[in-house]
Design a protein around this motif. Structure first.
Motif, mmCIF file in Angstrom:
data_model
loop_
_atom_site.group_PDB
_atom_site.id
_atom_site.type_symbol
_atom_site.label_atom_id
_atom_site.label_comp_id
_atom_site.label_asym_id
_atom_site.label_seq_id
_atom_site.Cartn_x
_atom_site.Cartn_y
_atom_site.Cartn_z
ATOM 1 N N ASN A 75 2.911 6.780 -10.882
ATOM 2 C CA ASN A 75 2.222 5.628 -12.178
ATOM 3 C C ASN A 75 3.185 5.836 -13.314
ATOM 4 O O ASN A 75 3.264 7.063 -13.803
ATOM 5 C CB ASN A 75 0.769 6.233 -12.407
ATOM 6 N N ALA A 78 0.934 3.550 -19.361
ATOM 7 C CA ALA A 78 0.545 2.058 -20.032
ATOM 8 C C ALA A 78 1.916 1.468 -20.928
ATOM 9 O O ALA A 78 1.590 0.448 -21.530
ATOM 10 C CB ALA A 78 -0.586 2.486 -20.791
ATOM 11 N N LYS A 101 1.201 -3.196 -8.483
ATOM 12 C CA LYS A 101 0.442 -2.118 -8.708
ATOM 13 C C LYS A 101 -0.954 -1.911 -7.789
ATOM 14 O O LYS A 101 -1.421 -3.003 -7.692
ATOM 15 C CB LYS A 101 -0.387 -1.850 -10.332
ATOM 16 N N ALA A 103 -4.536 -1.879 -7.243
ATOM 17 C CA ALA A 103 -5.810 -2.198 -8.030
ATOM 18 C C ALA A 103 -6.785 -1.056 -8.363
ATOM 19 O O ALA A 103 -6.905 -0.093 -7.482
ATOM 20 C CB ALA A 103 -6.475 -3.493 -7.709
ATOM 21 N N THR A 104 -7.236 -0.921 -9.356
ATOM 22 C CA THR A 104 -8.234 0.164 -9.698
ATOM 23 C C THR A 104 -9.200 0.303 -8.640
ATOM 24 O O THR A 104 -9.801 1.563 -8.379
ATOM 25 C CB THR A 104 -8.975 -0.023 -11.101
ATOM 26 N N ASN A 105 -9.778 -0.708 -7.802
ATOM 27 C CA ASN A 105 -10.844 -0.572 -6.933
ATOM 28 C C ASN A 105 -10.266 -0.129 -5.451
ATOM 29 O O ASN A 105 -10.606 0.164 -4.588
ATOM 30 C CB ASN A 105 -11.648 -1.810 -6.694
ATOM 31 N N LEU A 106 -8.907 -0.053 -5.426
ATOM 32 C CA LEU A 106 -7.920 0.667 -4.385
ATOM 33 C C LEU A 106 -8.083 -0.218 -3.233
ATOM 34 O O LEU A 106 -7.990 0.037 -1.943
ATOM 35 C CB LEU A 106 -8.419 1.999 -3.874
ATOM 36 N N ASN A 110 -1.695 -5.460 -7.332
ATOM 37 C CA ASN A 110 -1.762 -6.552 -8.431
ATOM 38 C C ASN A 110 -0.163 -6.901 -8.593
ATOM 39 O O ASN A 110 0.446 -5.899 -8.917
ATOM 40 C CB ASN A 110 -2.230 -5.840 -9.698
#
Length: 173
Positions: A75, A78, A101, A103-106, A110
């Motif tokens: 990562n 930001a 990337k 996604a935050t919900n894996l 994205n």
């Protein structure tokens, strides 16, 4: 860096394990093995700028639709920019490269800094870049490139502002 110093004729990803040569993988939320794409092929004789080191290793060939192999990088936070470069030779148009990337919900990727190829004629194409995988957001070159010509691409992604940049055959000092 990946010089593709792998066995010619193999696929980059093994369908049964979602893993492949070097650091190449298919994210666990995607299914691998839908095709034998991409295939490792003998390295072409690249036409690189005079001050570049000689090309080594092999190359990959996309022969149709298929898997989206990735190399995971840590990562980057930001802010800041990430860069990538590659040499390629076009034979067929389509989406072929991007940063992405998880996604935050894996459950998905994205895509950012997506590089596109669009056919102009049987022997020419334009290149485009978009900060997501939506071709309507892509900015394309206005001067076509010839197929079977080696092209050096450098892309950058500005993380904070979600802006993608692309340099085509830049002068390298």
């Amino acid at each position: 860096y990946d010089g593709f110093d792998y066995t010619v004729g193999s696929t980059l990803i093994t369908a049964t394990t979602n893993s492949g040569f070097g650091s190449w993988t298919i994210p666990s939320f995607q299914s691998a093995g839908s095709t034998s794409d991409p295939l490792l092929v003998a390295s072409p004789t690249w036409s690189l700028p005079a001050n570049f080191p000689a090309a080594t290793g092999n190359a990959i060939e996309y022969v149709g639709g298929g898997d989206d192999p990735i190399i995971e990088i840590p990562n980057q936070g930001a802010t800041g920019n990430i860069y990538s470069s590659f040499v390629f030779r076009v034979t067929n148009p389509g989406f072929f490269y991007s940063f992405a990337k998880v996604a935050t919900n894996l459950t998905s990727l994205n895509y950012t800094s997506c590089v596109y190829i669009t056919k102009v004629s049987e022997t020419t194409f334009n290149l485009g870049i978009s900060e997501n995988n939506n071709t309507t957001n892509a900015v394309f070159t206005t001067t076509p490139f010839n197929t079977n010509t080696d092209i050096l691409i450098v892309i950058a992604y500005d993380i904070e502002n979600a802006v993608s940049s692309m340099w085509i055959n830049p002068v390298v000092d």
